[in-house]
Design an enzyme around this catalytic site. Structure first.
Site, PDB file in Angstrom:
ATOM      1  N   ASP A 116    -121.154 -30.658  -1.260  1.00 45.54           N
ATOM      2  CA  ASP A 116    -122.394 -30.226  -0.616  1.00 45.54           C
ATOM      3  C   ASP A 116    -122.182 -28.985   0.242  1.00 45.54           C
ATOM      4  O   ASP A 116    -123.127 -28.476   0.842  1.00 45.54           O
ATOM      5  CB  ASP A 116    -122.963 -31.358   0.250  1.00 45.54           C
ATOM      6  CG  ASP A 116    -124.118 -32.084  -0.435  1.00 45.54           C
ATOM      7  OD1 ASP A 116    -124.383 -31.776  -1.618  1.00 45.54           O
ATOM      8  OD2 ASP A 116    -124.754 -32.937   0.200  1.00 45.54           O
TER       9      ASP A 116
ATOM     10  N   ASP B 241    -125.479 -46.778   2.635  1.00 47.76           N
ATOM     11  CA  ASP B 241    -124.625 -47.751   1.955  1.00 47.76           C
ATOM     12  C   ASP B 241    -125.152 -49.177   2.118  1.00 47.76           C
ATOM     13  O   ASP B 241    -125.424 -49.881   1.135  1.00 47.76           O
ATOM     14  CB  ASP B 241    -123.183 -47.639   2.453  1.00 47.76           C
ATOM     15  CG  ASP B 241    -123.092 -47.403   3.955  1.00 47.76           C
ATOM     16  OD1 ASP B 241    -124.070 -47.680   4.665  1.00 47.76           O
ATOM     17  OD2 ASP B 241    -122.029 -46.955   4.419  1.00 47.76           O
TER      18      ASP B 241
END
Length: 557
Positions: free
Chosen positions: A189, A333
């Protein structure tokens, strides 16, 4: 001529009928009802403080005598015993200590009682989670490697140095798995040309995207569209996998098609800030050991293992079935695991460290990471509450609830630390109790809670250092906790910086100033209490209050 049934055979038949009844639904309900009735009677019977002292002493003896045996049944017994003692303490608090003279005392006393109720709820939830750690072991893969599935390895990175990411990528490429069934993806990223050149040189695939929308979750979702493996192994860019990672962990994913996630522990080969700064050093277990050593194994029994972002294997069809990794919260998550389980998927936990990573090297970075976790879990609590909605059994709901409520600890922790200051500085009573009653009810409650927790934790976390961890974190988390509960949509993702291992120590005022201020206030409060005891002419009740409040802060530390 009929034979007369012997007494022995009659007893045997009666025993079989009793066992069959107890194993039936009606029998279980009756046993639970009797147990709850007995517990209610034991926790509500009225005793004088002196009588309660005798009972407390007897239960203390039971703890030490029974606790000598290291079996699962003994642990459960000690948990029930601790629950009874704590409920007796709660009964005492609700019936004998709520006597206030002013509206300020009512407000502060109610705040303290609420903090105690929170602590009791978390105590009981922790007992529920740890009632039977599953202790899952690896299972073998099919004998023929041709039957093994394809695996994509996702290694996300944003601002980390190539020197850190390189080791993880090379470790992933070196795992023992058929070459044509293993694809390693470097998800950058940061859009850095040197990372693309490195990936090409070592044989990994390089994926970047034009924006950083949804941070890590968005990075994963972008990679899903550009890969096709049946399973996905996620590794933080500093988590170097062992060669046997997939051969040890993949057996459950291949053998049970209902499992969407298999999580393994996060293991760190560098010291965390507490280990680095405390004199005990590596003799102090890392802060995360309690979660990965006890809680996740207990969650596994209830089919409620959480996804922790790294060192985990996920089934692609399960991820695609929920529309990709969750992007609504900053803890993508845990929220992803919750959404998969709402769809009927199972999760699993294998308590074998299969990768090693870098711990946060500075306390201020450590605090920032915990702030993000707190924000994310409280976001989930507000917008996707596990107690509500479809798809979860009650074991899963309570395990997720425990994880989310645990991040509220900062508020009651600060309440416990500052409650005595209301009397020492302003003369406001927040609890009306004699020292004998405190000794008879409060001390046994704390002893059994700490003693039983120590038995459960088995060296994964020491009780004293647990208090240090929580007190250090609490003063930073209070504001975040309250703000997220009020407006859960404002939180933004922040990357945990991993810059290697510090070569030298230094003093970071940003990481300790709240605790310095709190410590100074508590010390001044102690001096004020000692002054009142030594130089002020007060009656017996006031003197008793000075004693209780002066030494409370010291024990709370």
């Amino acid at each position: 001529m009929s034979e007369v049934e012997s007494p022995a055979s009659a007893d045997s038949a009666w025993s079989r009928r009793l066992e069959q009844f107890l194993a039936s639904r009606s029998g279980i309900i009756m046993v639970v009802a009797c147990a709850l009735t007995a517990m209610f009677a034991a926790t509500t019977v009225t005793l004088s403080p002196n009588q309660q002292l005798v009972v407390a002493g007897a239960l203390l003896g039971v703890f030490f005598i029974v606790g000598r045996k290291k079996t699962r049944r003994v642990q459960v017994f000690l948990e029930v015993l601790s629950a009874i003692v704590s409920l007796r303490y709660l009964t005492w608090r609700l019936t004998d200590t709520l006597y206030f003279n002013t509206w300020i005392e009512i407000g502060l006393g109610t705040l303290l009682l609420t903090a105690e109720l929170y602590s009791l709820v978390m105590l009981f939830l922790s007992y529920f989670q740890s009632i039977y750690p599953l202790g899952r072991a690896p299972i073998p893969l099919p004998d023929n490697p041709a039957d093994w599935p394809t695996v994509d390895v996702y290694i996300p990175t944003y601002n980390e140095d190539l020197s850190i990411v390189r080791l993880t990528v090379l470790g992933a490429l070196g795992m023992d798995w058929p070459r044509d069934k293993l694809n390693v993806y470097l998800l950058d990223d940061g859009r850095r040309p040197e990372f693309a050149l490195f990936a090409e040189a070592c044989g990994a695939s390089y994926i970047s995207r034009p924006t950083n929308e949804y941070a890590k979750a968005g990075n994963f979702n972008n990679a899903i569209k550009r890969s096709s493996g049946e399973f996905i192994l996620t590794l933080d860019c500093d988590h170097i996998p062992t060669r046997a990672f997939l051969q040890i962990a993949m057996g459950w994913m291949v053998g049970d098609p209902k499992i969407a996630l298999l999580q393994t522990p996060h293991h760190f080969y560098s010291p965390d800030p507490f280990q680095r700064n405390l004199a005990a050093g590596f003799r102090t277990p890392p802060e995360g050991n309690l979660f990965y050593g006890v809680i996740q194994d207990g969650n596994d029994f209830w089919d409620a293992t959480f996804f922790c972002g790294s060192c985990a294997i996920l089934r692609r069809v399960a991820i695609e079935g929920i529309g990709g990794f969750a992007t609504q919260t900053v803890t993508e998550d845990a929220h992803t695991a919750l959404r998969m389980q709402r769809e009927g998927w199972s999760t699993a936990y294998l308590r074998i460290p299969l990768a090693g990573g870098l711990a946060t090297e500075r306390l201020v970075t450590h605090v920032g990471q915990r702030v993000r976790w707190a924000r994310g879990m409280l976001q989930i609590f507000r917008i996707d509450n596990p107690l509500l909605g479809p798809g979860l059994n009650w074991g899963q709901r309570l395990c997720y609830l425990s994880a989310m409520l645990s991040f509220l600890f900062a508020v009651p922790r600060v309440v416990f630390l500052t409650a005595p200051l209301a009397f020492l500085f302003f003369g406001q009573n927040v609890i009306a109790a004699s020292p004998v009653a405190v000794l008879a009810y409060a001390v046994p409650h704390m002893f059994h809670a700490i003693g039983t927790a120590s038995r459960i934790n088995k060296g994964w976390r020491y009780s004293f250092w647990s208090e240090v961890y929580e007190t250090t974190m609490a003063l930073f988390l209070v504001r975040v906790t309250i703000a997220t509960l009020i407006n859960p949509w404002r939180a933004k993702f922040n990357v945990t910086h991993k810059g290697g291992v510090l070569e030298s120590g230094y003093f970071d005022l940003r990481a300790v100033y709240p605790n310095v201020i709190m410590g100074a206030l508590m010390f001044i409060g102690l001096l004020r209490g000692l002054y009142g005891l030594a130089f002020e002419h007060v009656d017996f009740i006031a003197r008793r209050a000075y004693v209780l409040n002066s030494f409370w802060p010291r024990s709370a530390c």
